[in-house]
Design a protein around this motif. Structure first.
Motif, mmCIF file in Angstrom:
data_model
loop_
_atom_site.group_PDB
_atom_site.id
_atom_site.type_symbol
_atom_site.label_atom_id
_atom_site.label_comp_id
_atom_site.label_asym_id
_atom_site.label_seq_id
_atom_site.Cartn_x
_atom_site.Cartn_y
_atom_site.Cartn_z
ATOM 1 N N LEU A 125 -26.256 2.720 15.629
ATOM 2 C CA LEU A 125 -25.911 1.758 16.586
ATOM 3 C C LEU A 125 -26.844 0.754 16.865
ATOM 4 O O LEU A 125 -26.626 -0.439 17.190
ATOM 5 N N MET A 126 -28.082 0.978 16.921
ATOM 6 C CA MET A 126 -29.002 0.019 17.462
ATOM 7 C C MET A 126 -29.256 -1.264 16.732
ATOM 8 O O MET A 126 -29.090 -2.332 17.084
ATOM 9 N N PRO A 127 -29.367 -0.959 15.227
ATOM 10 C CA PRO A 127 -29.230 -2.338 14.424
ATOM 11 C C PRO A 127 -27.884 -2.995 14.465
ATOM 12 O O PRO A 127 -27.947 -4.148 14.333
ATOM 13 N N ASN A 128 -26.902 -2.267 14.662
ATOM 14 C CA ASN A 128 -25.791 -3.062 14.637
ATOM 15 C C ASN A 128 -25.721 -3.723 15.987
ATOM 16 O O ASN A 128 -25.082 -4.967 15.952
ATOM 17 N N MET A 129 -26.068 -3.188 16.967
ATOM 18 C CA MET A 129 -26.003 -4.035 18.475
ATOM 19 C C MET A 129 -27.157 -5.066 18.323
ATOM 20 O O MET A 129 -26.569 -6.037 18.909
ATOM 21 N N VAL A 130 -28.411 -4.854 17.731
ATOM 22 C CA VAL A 130 -29.211 -6.034 17.875
ATOM 23 C C VAL A 130 -28.702 -7.240 17.053
ATOM 24 O O VAL A 130 -28.694 -8.293 17.144
ATOM 25 N N GLY A 131 -27.859 -6.837 15.845
ATOM 26 C CA GLY A 131 -27.603 -7.976 15.005
ATOM 27 C C GLY A 131 -26.280 -8.417 15.585
ATOM 28 O O GLY A 131 -26.461 -9.887 15.339
ATOM 29 N N ASN A 132 -25.616 -7.946 16.084
ATOM 30 C CA ASN A 132 -24.367 -8.545 16.623
ATOM 31 C C ASN A 132 -24.743 -9.293 17.992
ATOM 32 O O ASN A 132 -24.158 -10.522 17.835
ATOM 33 N N SER A 133 -25.603 -8.873 18.711
ATOM 34 C CA SER A 133 -25.903 -9.478 20.145
ATOM 35 C C SER A 133 -26.805 -10.669 19.578
ATOM 36 O O SER A 133 -26.474 -12.019 19.947
ATOM 37 N N VAL A 134 -27.788 -10.838 18.721
ATOM 38 C CA VAL A 134 -28.559 -11.928 18.315
ATOM 39 C C VAL A 134 -27.651 -12.717 17.437
ATOM 40 O O VAL A 134 -27.885 -13.976 17.554
ATOM 41 N N SER A 135 -26.816 -12.459 16.708
ATOM 42 C CA SER A 135 -26.077 -13.066 15.711
ATOM 43 C C SER A 135 -25.168 -14.105 16.388
ATOM 44 O O SER A 135 -25.129 -15.348 16.499
ATOM 45 N N TRP A 136 -24.598 -13.332 17.675
ATOM 46 C CA TRP A 136 -23.548 -14.156 18.332
ATOM 47 C C TRP A 136 -24.373 -15.089 19.340
ATOM 48 O O TRP A 136 -23.892 -16.386 19.728
ATOM 49 N N ALA A 137 -25.459 -14.869 19.840
ATOM 50 C CA ALA A 137 -26.316 -15.448 20.671
ATOM 51 C C ALA A 137 -26.815 -16.833 19.936
ATOM 52 O O ALA A 137 -26.439 -17.995 20.381
ATOM 53 N N LYS A 194 -28.637 -2.043 8.827
ATOM 54 C CA LYS A 194 -27.529 -1.560 9.495
ATOM 55 C C LYS A 194 -26.453 -0.892 8.469
ATOM 56 O O LYS A 194 -26.287 0.133 8.636
ATOM 57 N N THR A 195 -26.437 -1.505 7.370
ATOM 58 C CA THR A 195 -25.445 -1.133 6.240
ATOM 59 C C THR A 195 -25.948 0.095 5.848
ATOM 60 O O THR A 195 -25.050 1.093 5.598
ATOM 61 N N ARG A 196 -27.240 0.210 5.480
ATOM 62 C CA ARG A 196 -27.934 1.326 4.898
ATOM 63 C C ARG A 196 -27.856 2.573 5.976
ATOM 64 O O ARG A 196 -27.498 3.774 5.390
ATOM 65 N N MET A 197 -27.980 2.271 7.290
ATOM 66 C CA MET A 197 -27.980 3.387 8.018
ATOM 67 C C MET A 197 -26.681 3.912 8.191
ATOM 68 O O MET A 197 -26.395 5.100 8.512
ATOM 69 N N LEU A 198 -25.710 2.955 8.396
ATOM 70 C CA LEU A 198 -24.018 3.598 8.328
ATOM 71 C C LEU A 198 -23.612 4.023 7.159
ATOM 72 O O LEU A 198 -22.718 4.921 7.209
#
Length: 318
Positions: free
Chosen positions: A82-94, A145-149
């Motif tokens: 969840l954490m890398p997904n949340m970091v990745g999505n929030s930073v990406s959209w920003a 994120k991909t590897r953790m998921l």
């Protein structure tokens, strides 16, 4: 005295706050909320995309769901990564909305700088270039994120956290390891470009139908329906790149595939055309609410943040 911020999609507000900051905060907030809402579907989609043993058929999503819950720690396993997904999505959209806004403004000046006179090709270009810049900046977090998921927490070699993932990749693969799957990601920029081109055009048409003028304050239902339509349109064209990106970013991809072209050939030879659409069903279930939440939060944050800031500044002055 507070200065006047340039109109945001036809809205004018007096607030001492940069429009670029508004875009970044709106995108960051939208990314966090959307990720929290639909992360379990991202786990299912990733596992399905990496499943090369079974044929694509109805029921695979439930089979993998039951397997994760049974073997990896009940429902909490669905929030693995969840954490890398949340970091990745929030930073990406920003980053994405920041660059998208500034590129649209630059194109607006190029077109004459009066009114909303951008063409479909302008929205496509601004969205495409924003996507390229965002993909290059954020690819390392998507690899982790991909590897953790793709694995359970107790699997051999599984990353425990973002810092552990960074250290493991740097030690085993060096800098190139952080940019695995970048080529399909850059191809996937076309997805965002098509989506935003459709979204902007749909917004203007909906506003014209309702008020006979340029886009102004649409309803929340408008944002939900228009974002869903634009996402389905773009996703129906570009989904296979996500399968390629996921497989190139997973553990041991360098030993399994020589290149993106080799991966395409292997999928075609072993799985046929349906192999390029594995995980499509949970992806649709995931991306539609995710997209709707993202754009709803983004548009409302973009609308209310300058007004909230103005109220705070007025209160401070008083």
């Amino acid at each position: 005295m507070p200065r006047v911020v340039p109109p945001i999609d036809g809205r004018t507000s007096n607030a001492n706050i940069s429009p670029s900051l508004v875009e970044s905060v709106a995108g960051f907030t939208a990314g966090i909320v959307a990720t929290l809402a639909v992360h379990p579907f991202d786990v299912l989609k990733t596992r399905l995309q990496l499943d090369i043993e079974s044929r694509s058929q109805w029921g695979n999503s439930m089979r993998i769901f039951r397997k994760i819950v049974r073997d990896e720690g009940r429902l909490s396993a669905l929030y693995r990564g969840l954490m890398p997904n949340m970091v990745g999505n929030s930073v990406s959209w920003a980053l994405y909305f920041l660059w998208y806004r500034n590129l649209k403004d630059a194109l607006q000046v190029y077109r004459g700088g009066t009114g909303n006179n951008l063409l479909s090709v302008d929205y496509f270009a601004a969205s495409g270039l924003s996507g390229i810049l965002t993909a290059v900046c954020t690819n390392p977090i998507w690899v982790i994120k991909t590897r953790m998921l793709s694995t359970g927490r107790d699997a051999p070699g599984a990353y425990r956290s973002i810092p552990h993932g960074f250290a493991a990749i740097w030690r085993a693969e060096g800098l190139p390891g952080f940019y695995r799957g970048l080529l399909p990601s850059l191809f996937g920029v076309s997805h965002g470009a098509i989506q935003f081109m459709a979204y902007e055009q749909l917004k203007m048409r909906r506003a014209a139908q309702r008020r006979g003028g340029p886009a102004q304050d649409l309803s929340n239902w408008d944002y939900l329906s228009l974002s869903a339509m634009s996402k389905v349109f773009a996703g129906s064209i570009t989904y296979p790149y996500q399968v390629l990106r996921t497989r190139l970013q997973t553990y041991g991809a360098g030993q399994s595939y020589c290149s993106a072209r080799d991966l395409v050939a292997q999928i075609w030879r072993k799985e046929g055309v349906v192999g390029f659409y594995k995980g499509l069903v949970p992806n649709v279930v995931r991306v539609l609410p995710s997209t709707c939440v993202t754009f709803l939060v983004y548009e409302n944050t973009k609308f209310y943040l300058p007004r909230f800031w103005e109220d705070e500044m007025t209160y401070d002055v008083e």
